[in-house]
Every structure is written in structure tokens, then in C-alpha cells.
Write a protein that holds these residues in place. Structure first.
Motif: not given
Length: 159
Positions: A73-81, A105-107, A113-115, A154-159
Motif C-alpha cells: 500500500r502506497l497510500d489510501a488509493q494506490h498500491g504497488e505490485l 481482486t485483493e487490491a 483504485s490504482r495498482l 513503470y506500469m499502472t492499472l486503474a482498478l
């Protein structure tokens, strides 16, 4: 038929330590030291990280650790794989895809809201990049504490 189990893991099994040491060795063999962002066991045991392990035939004599993955968890809405890996002997069997789907699914269940993720740019990382792209990850700017690096994508996905 092989039974698969993905579990939230406490990192106490010595097989996980060996698996992660192999992961770190591979990362160090394919990327310059300043571009290796894989976490060791102690750094994965932080309260902001949820670590998962993928087991084949869990609880049987043939039980095998087949993969790992974590969400930081990077912040309330953003995580890193983090620490996404499958054992070399079982690659190309859809296990990485299954593990990634579980992590997504876990994220979402964590309220993210973003990984995002960082992966290497060398040919060794092409299968991982293809997996992420197939699940909708797109290129992004460096995030968190990352900096521009020709050896990192660097890659990202809106969940």
C-alpha cells in the motif's frame, strides 16, 4: 489434476525464503545493482505489505511453492505490485495469470483504485510485461520513490 491454492502468507516457511533468494539472484543477474528493486524477506514483512504464495498440491507429498506476489500500500488509493514470480519449472502454464488475477481482486478488496508496478526492460522481463499488458496495465511515469531509469519500466492499472 494439480490443485492450486493461493494464500495470504506470513513468510515463515523456509521454502519461501529460498524462493525469494532465487528471485533476488535472478534480478541481480539481469539488472544493474541500482536498478534492482526486488524486496528481501525482511522488507516484505512490513505492515503495509500483503504477501501471497501460490502452492501446487498443498498438503500432499507433492506440495510445491509455485509462485509469489505482494501488494504494497502506497497510500489510501494506490498500491504497488511486488515480488510477482512463478517458479521456472512451471512457467507458461497460466499460473502467473491466475496469481495476478488474485492480486487484482485483493487490491480491489483493499479499497485501492490504482495498482502500479516496476519491472525490468531487458528481454528476460518480456513475458512479465506481456502478462501485465494483457491485464490492462499501461506505461506510466515513475511513482513512489522510483526515478527514471533505462532499466526500469513503470506500469499502472486503474482498478
Amino acid at each position: 489434476m494439480t490443485a492450486l491454492t493461493i494464500r495470504l502468507d506470513d513468510l515463515s516457511d523456509p521454502r519461501i525464503a529460498a524462493f525469494l533468494n532465487e528471485h533476488l539472484a535472478d534480478m541481480r543477474a539481469t539488472s544493474p545493482p541500482e536498478s534492482v528493486h526486488a524486496l528481501d524477506l525482511d522488507r516484505l514483512r512490513q505492515p503495509d505489505i500483503r504477501f501471497f504464495s501460490l502452492w501446487m498440491d498443498q498438503g500432499t507429498p507433492d506440495e510445491q511453492l509455485a509462485g509469489t506476489g505482494a501488494i504494497k500500500r502506497l497510500d489510501a488509493q494506490h498500491g504497488e505490485l511486488k515480488s510477482m514470480r512463478t517458479r521456472a519449472s512451471v512457467r507458461r502454464q497460466g499460473l502467473g495469470r491466475r496469481l495476478l488475477q488474485h492480486l487484482l481482486t485483493e487490491a480491489r478488496s483493499m479499497g485501492l483504485s490504482r495498482l502500479s508496478l516496476e519491472t525490468g526492460t531487458e528481454p528476460y522481463f518480456a513475458p512479465a510485461q506481456a502478462l501485465y499488458e494483457a491485464h490492462g496495465f499501461v506505461d506510466c511515469a515513475p511513482f513512489a520513490d522510483y526515478r527514471l531509469d533505462p532499466h526500469s519500466r513503470y506500469m499502472t492499472l486503474a482498478l
